[in-house]
Scaffold this active site. Structure first.
Site, PDB file in Angstrom:
ATOM      1  N   ASP A   7       0.693  -1.431   0.066  1.00  0.00           N
ATOM      2  CA  ASP A   7      -0.256  -0.128   0.438  1.00  0.00           C
ATOM      3  C   ASP A   7       0.960   1.142  -0.047  1.00  0.00           C
ATOM      4  O   ASP A   7       1.936   1.290   0.330  1.00  0.00           O
ATOM      5  CB  ASP A   7      -0.770  -0.170   1.395  1.00  0.00           C
ATOM      6  CG  ASP A   7      -1.784   1.257   0.937  1.00  0.00           C
ATOM      7  OD1 ASP A   7      -2.511   1.428   0.457  1.00  0.00           O
ATOM      8  OD2 ASP A   7      -1.581   1.854   2.276  1.00  0.00           O
ATOM      9  N   ASP A 219      -1.995  -0.435   5.881  1.00  0.00           N
ATOM     10  CA  ASP A 219      -2.049   0.214   7.203  1.00  0.00           C
ATOM     11  C   ASP A 219      -3.589   0.377   7.665  1.00  0.00           C
ATOM     12  O   ASP A 219      -3.875   0.700   8.749  1.00  0.00           O
ATOM     13  CB  ASP A 219      -1.441   1.254   7.454  1.00  0.00           C
ATOM     14  CG  ASP A 219      -2.624   2.181   6.515  1.00  0.00           C
ATOM     15  OD1 ASP A 219      -2.905   2.318   5.275  1.00  0.00           O
ATOM     16  OD2 ASP A 219      -2.145   2.993   6.684  1.00  0.00           O
TER      17      ASP A 219
END
Length: 283
Positions: A7, A219
């Site tokens: 990500d 996250d």
């Protein structure tokens, strides 16, 4: 050897300033080792291309929460032949579409708003100034974020999200909840599906090699399908710690946690994996 799926916002890029300086030495190590670094993000093609150029990456990338995969035409490391995907090739990039079009996403958001009797404010409904207030991004970056192909971010509504998600599912859509926006995308899209397809394409191109290992870093809850699809999971904490919606998975499935937020934590966690593999370039 492994494929590194990462990500961007809050993971490789810091949560507040979007910088990645602390990760540059590790990125260079991965590049020297021939380990693909595959951005897997809610960002758009335009946003990732800009970052990719800054980092000197030539690897595939996954955009708009797994709605599309892009790679260089003829990349010999990935073979998508015989895989059930919609693929088009232009001069500079091959596009694999897993989701719906942006026009379909915009219309679907309006349809959902009518069903719940509440306006749903999409990315395309907001001025650049309003978006800048929400994201603190510079105007040029916001223009890239607005260059969408497959999905529509929208502000969290007053309506219970479970009801909205149920209506979306009935319409062949899905809703992902991110740090700042919810995202409306096609049911066939997904970071996890995109990860699995790239892993399969790598294996098809390397039939004589053992199964390739995968590393995934994220996250937030919209990274769950990415994290659930890889062999080694690293949750990157935010400034206030690990996202609570990832905490139960960390405890139950033994996921690893980076020692610091953002790029510094990303680099430390990836270096640790390289060291555990006893990779010579990690020394």
């Amino acid at each position: 050897m492994f494929l590194c799926f990462t990500d961007l916002d809050g993971t490789l890029l810091n949560h507040d300033d979007y910088r990645y300086d602390a990760a540059i030495p590790t990125i260079q190590t991965l590049k020297q080792a021939g380990i693909p670094i595959i951005p897997t993000t809610s960002k758009t093609k335009a946003e990732v291309l800009d970052l990719r150029e800054s980092l000197g990456l030539k690897d595939p990338f996954i955009v708009e929460n797994g709605s599309g995969i892009f790679l260089e035409p003829g990349d010999p490391r990935f073979d998508f032949s015989e895989l059930d995907v919609a693929m088009t090739t232009e001069a500079t990039l091959t596009t694999i579409t897993l989701g719906i079009s942006y026009a379909q996403a915009r219309q679907s958001l309006q349809n959902l708003a009518q069903q719940i009797g509440e306006p749903l404010t999409g990315f395309g409904d907001l001025s650049l100034e309003a978006l800048q207030d929400l994201t603190q991004l510079p105007l040029e970056a916001l223009k890239q974020a607005g260059d969408r192909q497959f999905s529509e971010p929208f502000l969290r509504p007053q309506t219970d999200l479970a009801q909205l998600e149920s209506l979306a599912k009935k319409a062949g859509l899905q809703i992902l909840v991110g740090n700042r926006f919810c995202h409306l995308l096609g049911a066939g899209a997904g970071k996890g599906r995109a990860v699995q397809l790239l892993q399969q394409a790598w294996q098809k191109a390397h039939p004589d090699q053992p199964p390739i290992k995968t590393l995934g870093l994220g996250d937030s809850p919209n990274d769950l399908s990415l994290l659930e699809a890889v062999d080694v999971v690293i949750a990157v904490p935010g400034p206030e710690g690990v996202n609570p919606k990832l905490a139960s998975h960390i405890q139950e499935q033994g996921w690893l946690v980076a020692p610091y937020p953002g790029a510094k934590g990303w680099a430390a966690a990836v270096e640790k994996q390289l060291n555990e593999l006893d990779h010579p370039l990690a020394r």
